[in-house]
Design a protein around this motif. Structure first.
Motif, PDB file in Angstrom:
ATOM      1  N   MET A 144       0.828  -1.205   0.000  1.00  0.00           N
ATOM      2  CA  MET A 144       0.000   0.000   0.000  1.00  0.00           C
ATOM      3  C   MET A 144       0.863   1.257   0.000  1.00  0.00           C
ATOM      4  O   MET A 144       0.537   2.256  -0.662  1.00  0.00           O
ATOM      5  CB  MET A 144      -0.936  -0.001   1.210  1.00  0.00           C
ATOM      6  N   ALA A 145       1.994   1.217   0.722  1.00  0.00           N
ATOM      7  CA  ALA A 145       2.892   2.377   0.756  1.00  0.00           C
ATOM      8  C   ALA A 145       3.479   2.638  -0.633  1.00  0.00           C
ATOM      9  O   ALA A 145       3.544   3.793  -1.090  1.00  0.00           O
ATOM     10  CB  ALA A 145       4.006   2.145   1.775  1.00  0.00           C
ATOM     11  N   LEU A 146       3.914   1.569  -1.319  1.00  0.00           N
ATOM     12  CA  LEU A 146       4.467   1.723  -2.670  1.00  0.00           C
ATOM     13  C   LEU A 146       3.399   2.165  -3.663  1.00  0.00           C
ATOM     14  O   LEU A 146       3.684   2.934  -4.589  1.00  0.00           O
ATOM     15  CB  LEU A 146       5.092   0.399  -3.118  1.00  0.00           C
ATOM     16  N   THR A 147       2.188   1.674  -3.472  1.00  0.00           N
ATOM     17  CA  THR A 147       1.084   2.075  -4.354  1.00  0.00           C
ATOM     18  C   THR A 147       0.826   3.572  -4.248  1.00  0.00           C
ATOM     19  O   THR A 147       0.666   4.269  -5.259  1.00  0.00           O
ATOM     20  CB  THR A 147      -0.195   1.294  -3.997  1.00  0.00           C
ATOM     21  N   MET A 148       0.806   4.079  -3.014  1.00  0.00           N
ATOM     22  CA  MET A 148       0.579   5.516  -2.814  1.00  0.00           C
ATOM     23  C   MET A 148       1.754   6.347  -3.324  1.00  0.00           C
ATOM     24  O   MET A 148       1.571   7.427  -3.871  1.00  0.00           O
ATOM     25  CB  MET A 148       0.335   5.798  -1.329  1.00  0.00           C
ATOM     26  N   LYS A 149       2.979   5.818  -3.163  1.00  0.00           N
ATOM     27  CA  LYS A 149       4.179   6.555  -3.557  1.00  0.00           C
ATOM     28  C   LYS A 149       4.331   6.628  -5.074  1.00  0.00           C
ATOM     29  O   LYS A 149       4.679   7.684  -5.634  1.00  0.00           O
ATOM     30  CB  LYS A 149       5.412   5.882  -2.945  1.00  0.00           C
ATOM     31  N   GLY A 151       1.914   5.688  -7.433  1.00  0.00           N
ATOM     32  CA  GLY A 151       0.700   5.947  -8.194  1.00  0.00           C
ATOM     33  C   GLY A 151       0.285   4.776  -9.063  1.00  0.00           C
ATOM     34  O   GLY A 151      -0.683   4.858  -9.811  1.00  0.00           O
ATOM     35  N   TRP A 152       1.036   3.659  -8.958  1.00  0.00           N
ATOM     36  CA  TRP A 152       0.682   2.461  -9.718  1.00  0.00           C
ATOM     37  C   TRP A 152      -0.504   1.765  -9.063  1.00  0.00           C
ATOM     38  O   TRP A 152      -0.836   2.009  -7.898  1.00  0.00           O
ATOM     39  CB  TRP A 152       1.852   1.481  -9.763  1.00  0.00           C
ATOM     40  N   LYS A 153      -1.117   0.860  -9.824  1.00  0.00           N
ATOM     41  CA  LYS A 153      -2.189   0.053  -9.275  1.00  0.00           C
ATOM     42  C   LYS A 153      -1.612  -1.039  -8.392  1.00  0.00           C
ATOM     43  O   LYS A 153      -0.430  -1.376  -8.485  1.00  0.00           O
ATOM     44  CB  LYS A 153      -3.024  -0.557 -10.398  1.00  0.00           C
ATOM     45  N   VAL A 154      -2.460  -1.599  -7.536  1.00  0.00           N
ATOM     46  CA  VAL A 154      -2.015  -2.610  -6.579  1.00  0.00           C
ATOM     47  C   VAL A 154      -1.435  -3.831  -7.283  1.00  0.00           C
ATOM     48  O   VAL A 154      -0.396  -4.360  -6.868  1.00  0.00           O
ATOM     49  CB  VAL A 154      -3.191  -3.030  -5.658  1.00  0.00           C
ATOM     50  N   GLY A 155      -2.081  -4.286  -8.358  1.00  0.00           N
ATOM     51  CA  GLY A 155      -1.640  -5.491  -9.053  1.00  0.00           C
ATOM     52  C   GLY A 155      -0.197  -5.439  -9.507  1.00  0.00           C
ATOM     53  O   GLY A 155       0.603  -6.312  -9.163  1.00  0.00           O
ATOM     54  N   PRO A 156       0.195  -4.428 -10.304  1.00  0.00           N
ATOM     55  CA  PRO A 156       1.597  -4.342 -10.754  1.00  0.00           C
ATOM     56  C   PRO A 156       2.588  -4.190  -9.608  1.00  0.00           C
ATOM     57  O   PRO A 156       3.676  -4.772  -9.652  1.00  0.00           O
ATOM     58  CB  PRO A 156       1.601  -3.090 -11.646  1.00  0.00           C
TER      59      PRO A 156
END
Length: 218
Positions: A144-149, A151-156
């Motif tokens: 979740m932290a990387l997703t927010m940082k 801007g990618w979707k959770v899947g990738p």
């Protein structure tokens, strides 16, 4: 405190612990079956082979590193559930591995049965612990932290995490086999099937307790 959680912390925590116990059993069955483990467990086993300690200890140590990285990226401390998840899964893994009957079967058919049981148990354990809504583990916090940082979707983001971890674990000598590929393809759909069932069962259990509490109060 969230209204949904108010007055139900104890029962939810019990469901959470039950889910972690079941999921940890699934993890151990997958490792012992020796047909390939999840990417993170490939890493934990690889670190165990190279540096000693125990598989559960490495699960906790890696979890601590992940939580630190997650905190640095998101600039906030992970929720309490992440710490509980990290510690208990590591402890449960080591306890299961101490059981004398937790041995790799001699024949391929037995290994396949153990592997298949591990997949189902792992996915339903995950569904149960998530259904308690008591917080997620370190890996999900990092995701979740990387997703927010980024801007990618959770899947990738999750896929990149799994691939990187799998490569590192494989280089360390972790158990990569055809089962690892089977896990990557099957866990998502099975969890997607199991989670609604577990959530409905947990909600029914909590609603029943709430009705009993109201009845006793009157």
């Amino acid at each position: 405190m969230n209204r949904m959680m108010r007055g139900q912390i104890g029962p939810r925590f019990l469901v959470y612990i039950l889910g972690l116990l079941i999921m940890s059993l699934g993890i151990v069955l997958l490792i012992v079956a020796n047909l390939g483990a999840t990417p993170w467990d490939v890493l934990h086993v690889g670190l165990y082979y190279q540096l000693g300690l125990t598989i559960g200890s490495w699960s906790i140590i890696v979890g601590i590193v992940i939580l630190i990285v997650s905190s640095l990226i998101s600039k906030e401390f992970p929720k309490t559930g992440a710490y509980i998840n990290m510690i208990l899964i590591g402890v449960f893994i080591d306890l299961y591995l101490l059981l004398p009957f937790m041995q790799t079967p001699d024949h391929l058919f037995g290994k396949i049965l153990m592997f298949a049981a591990g997949v189902i148990i792992y996915c339903y354990g995950m569904g149960i612990y998530i259904s308690a809504r008591f917080g997620t583990g370190p890996r999900d916090s990092l995701m979740m932290a990387l997703t927010m940082k980024t801007g990618w979707k959770v899947g990738p983001v999750r896929s990149c995490m799994e691939i990187i971890v799998l490569i590192i674990g494989w280089q360390l000598g972790g158990p990569v086999f055809w089962g690892t590929i089977a896990l990557s393809l099957s866990i998502g759909p099975i969890v997607g099937f199991a989670l609604p069932q577990c959530q409905a069962l947990t909600d029914r259990f909590l609603a029943h307790l709430k009705k009993e509490k109201v009845f006793i109060a009157h």
